[in-house]
Design a protein around this motif. Structure first.
Motif, PDB file in Angstrom:
ATOM      1  N   SER A 186      12.602 -10.731  28.536  1.00  0.00           N
ATOM      2  CA  SER A 186      11.219 -11.025  28.929  1.00  0.00           C
ATOM      3  C   SER A 186      11.125 -12.344  29.675  1.00  0.00           C
ATOM      4  O   SER A 186      11.961 -13.220  29.518  1.00  0.00           O
ATOM      5  CB  SER A 186      10.321 -11.124  27.681  1.00  0.00           C
ATOM      6  OG  SER A 186      10.169  -9.873  27.068  1.00  0.00           O
ATOM      7  N   HIS A 228       8.728 -15.519  29.780  1.00  0.00           N
ATOM      8  CA  HIS A 228       7.616 -16.277  29.178  1.00  0.00           C
ATOM      9  C   HIS A 228       7.409 -17.605  29.901  1.00  0.00           C
ATOM     10  O   HIS A 228       6.381 -18.243  29.737  1.00  0.00           O
ATOM     11  CB  HIS A 228       7.891 -16.555  27.693  1.00  0.00           C
ATOM     12  CG  HIS A 228       7.997 -15.320  26.849  1.00  0.00           C
ATOM     13  ND1 HIS A 228       9.004 -15.106  25.947  1.00  0.00           N
ATOM     14  CD2 HIS A 228       7.217 -14.210  26.795  1.00  0.00           C
ATOM     15  CE1 HIS A 228       8.836 -13.939  25.356  1.00  0.00           C
ATOM     16  NE2 HIS A 228       7.765 -13.366  25.852  1.00  0.00           N
ATOM     17  N   HIS A 231       8.400  -2.761  20.429  1.00  0.00           N
ATOM     18  CA  HIS A 231       8.188  -4.201  20.654  1.00  0.00           C
ATOM     19  C   HIS A 231       7.163  -4.717  19.658  1.00  0.00           C
ATOM     20  O   HIS A 231       5.978  -4.375  19.748  1.00  0.00           O
ATOM     21  CB  HIS A 231       7.701  -4.406  22.103  1.00  0.00           C
ATOM     22  CG  HIS A 231       7.569  -5.840  22.520  1.00  0.00           C
ATOM     23  ND1 HIS A 231       7.494  -6.208  23.849  1.00  0.00           N
ATOM     24  CD2 HIS A 231       7.476  -6.996  21.818  1.00  0.00           C
ATOM     25  CE1 HIS A 231       7.380  -7.532  23.938  1.00  0.00           C
ATOM     26  NE2 HIS A 231       7.365  -8.027  22.713  1.00  0.00           N
ATOM     27  N   HIS A 234      10.934 -13.049  18.488  1.00  0.00           N
ATOM     28  CA  HIS A 234      11.084 -13.945  19.641  1.00  0.00           C
ATOM     29  C   HIS A 234      12.383 -14.741  19.576  1.00  0.00           C
ATOM     30  O   HIS A 234      12.708 -15.326  18.542  1.00  0.00           O
ATOM     31  CB  HIS A 234       9.951 -14.986  19.659  1.00  0.00           C
ATOM     32  CG  HIS A 234       8.640 -14.468  20.118  1.00  0.00           C
ATOM     33  ND1 HIS A 234       8.437 -13.984  21.388  1.00  0.00           N
ATOM     34  CD2 HIS A 234       7.446 -14.377  19.487  1.00  0.00           C
ATOM     35  CE1 HIS A 234       7.163 -13.619  21.512  1.00  0.00           C
ATOM     36  NE2 HIS A 234       6.541 -13.834  20.377  1.00  0.00           N
ATOM     37  N   ASP A 287       3.825  -4.915  21.350  1.00  0.00           N
ATOM     38  CA  ASP A 287       3.880  -6.379  21.242  1.00  0.00           C
ATOM     39  C   ASP A 287       2.975  -6.857  20.113  1.00  0.00           C
ATOM     40  O   ASP A 287       2.311  -7.894  20.226  1.00  0.00           O
ATOM     41  CB  ASP A 287       3.461  -7.019  22.580  1.00  0.00           C
ATOM     42  CG  ASP A 287       4.155  -8.346  22.835  1.00  0.00           C
ATOM     43  OD1 ASP A 287       4.796  -8.869  21.913  1.00  0.00           O
ATOM     44  OD2 ASP A 287       4.025  -8.866  23.958  1.00  0.00           O
ATOM     45  N   HIS A 329       7.159  -6.403  29.113  1.00  0.00           N
ATOM     46  CA  HIS A 329       5.836  -6.715  29.700  1.00  0.00           C
ATOM     47  C   HIS A 329       5.848  -7.290  31.132  1.00  0.00           C
ATOM     48  O   HIS A 329       5.659  -8.502  31.315  1.00  0.00           O
ATOM     49  CB  HIS A 329       5.043  -7.646  28.799  1.00  0.00           C
ATOM     50  CG  HIS A 329       5.747  -8.864  28.235  1.00  0.00           C
ATOM     51  ND1 HIS A 329       6.458  -9.742  29.002  1.00  0.00           N
ATOM     52  CD2 HIS A 329       5.803  -9.346  26.970  1.00  0.00           C
ATOM     53  CE1 HIS A 329       6.924 -10.715  28.236  1.00  0.00           C
ATOM     54  NE2 HIS A 329       6.550 -10.489  27.001  1.00  0.00           N
ATOM     55  N   GLU A 352      13.620  -9.988  21.181  1.00  0.00           N
ATOM     56  CA  GLU A 352      13.025 -10.197  22.498  1.00  0.00           C
ATOM     57  C   GLU A 352      13.506 -11.556  23.001  1.00  0.00           C
ATOM     58  O   GLU A 352      13.130 -12.600  22.448  1.00  0.00           O
ATOM     59  CB  GLU A 352      11.491 -10.186  22.433  1.00  0.00           C
ATOM     60  CG  GLU A 352      10.864 -10.457  23.806  1.00  0.00           C
ATOM     61  CD  GLU A 352       9.345 -10.577  23.796  1.00  0.00           C
ATOM     62  OE1 GLU A 352       8.761 -10.823  22.724  1.00  0.00           O
ATOM     63  OE2 GLU A 352       8.756 -10.440  24.887  1.00  0.00           O
TER      64      GLU A 352
HETATM   65 ZN   LIG Z   1       6.957 -11.485  25.163  1.00  0.00          ZN
END
Ligand SMILES: [Zn+2]
Ligand SMILES: [Zn+2]
Length: 260
Positions: A100, A102, A6, A38, A220, A146, A74
């Motif tokens: 993920s 966010h 990541h 992203h 990350d 995460h 991601e």
């Molecule tokens: Zn993230």
């Protein structure tokens, strides 16, 4: 070889490294890497900020692909975007797809105002309910990113996630992942905090107890100096929870053998 699964570079607007720098950093750290830029459609604060030209991403970066340099994405999940995102995921040759959270209900979890008027109990409940709804809609991914993202930003005295505060919701999150044969990420960002390790360990152990098996280890990183960060701490968490570290290549799960 361990893989940092990541990280962000040229195509993530908030990253401060190039793929060339990330590759050099991963080599220096002695780990393989998966670039996971992203992909967040309809981002609340700026709808197009976290999107990029996927054809160009592969055209420009394919020359760097190797046994130890892989190309992923991601995907920031939001309920109303699952159909579009699932289509995008299926159209490009990713090695690994991270799913993920966010945002929750159209609010950016990074923004302090997103928690206005909410107690921690209410915020975490909303976060978990949104996670469950999204995970049910997004089926085409490899690992869940995460799980403690909200802990980075929620403005409460105790920023940790405690299994016993929402056991049924956590179990639902884990059960969806297990039923879909997905991995879960051990994100290394907060593993320098003993309180984070302690509370996360309870969650990862529960994932294992319900039948979970696989973890990805991800820094990350948005800067070269963070590539491969705290991988050994993540391995230690995996080992203590009896979970198997893996990475993904061409969307296939590859087990990382102990000592390799
Ligand atoms: Zn993230
Ligand atoms: Zn990320």
């Amino acid at each position: 070889m361990l893989f940092d699964t990541h990280m962000h570079a040229d195509y993530s607007c908030d990253a401060h490294q190039t793929i060339v720098q990330a590759i050099a950093a991963s080599k220096a750290a002695g780990v393989g890497m998966i670039l996971t830029e992203h992909w967040d459609r309809d981002y609340p604060t700026n709808p197009d900020e976290f999107l990029f030209d996927l054809s160009e991403y592969f055209a420009k970066n394919s020359k760097y692909r190797s046994e130890r340099v892989l190309l992923g994405i991601e995907v920031g999940m939001q309920k109303h975007l699952s159909v579009l995102d699932n289509k995008t995921i299926s159209e490009y040759p990713f090695d690994e797809v991270i799913a993920s959270m966010h945002c929750m209900n159209g609010r950016d979890m990074y923004e302090p105002t997103s928690y206005d008027g909410l107690t921690k109990q209410q915020a975490v409940k909303e976060y978990l309910e949104e996670s469950i709804a999204c995970l049910q809609l997004y089926r085409d991914f490899d690992t869940y990113g995460h799980i403690d993202y909200i802990s980075r930003y929620m403005p409460y005295e105790d920023q940790e996630l405690h299994y016993l505060e929402h056991p049924k919701l956590w179990d639902q999150v884990f059960q969806i992942l297990i039923d879909g044969n997905k991995a879960i990420e051990i994100n290394t960002r907060r593993l320098d905090l003993p309180s984070a390790v302690e509370s996360l360990m309870v969650l990862y152990k529960r994932f294992k107890d319900l039948g979970g098996r696989y973890v990805t280890l991800g820094s990350d990183a948005h800067y070269p100096e963070h590539v491969g960060r705290r991988m050994q701490e993540a391995v230690a968490v995996a080992r203590q929870c009896n979970l198997q570290p893996v990475y993904f290549k061409k969307r296939e799960r590859i087990v990382i053998k102990e000592g390799s």
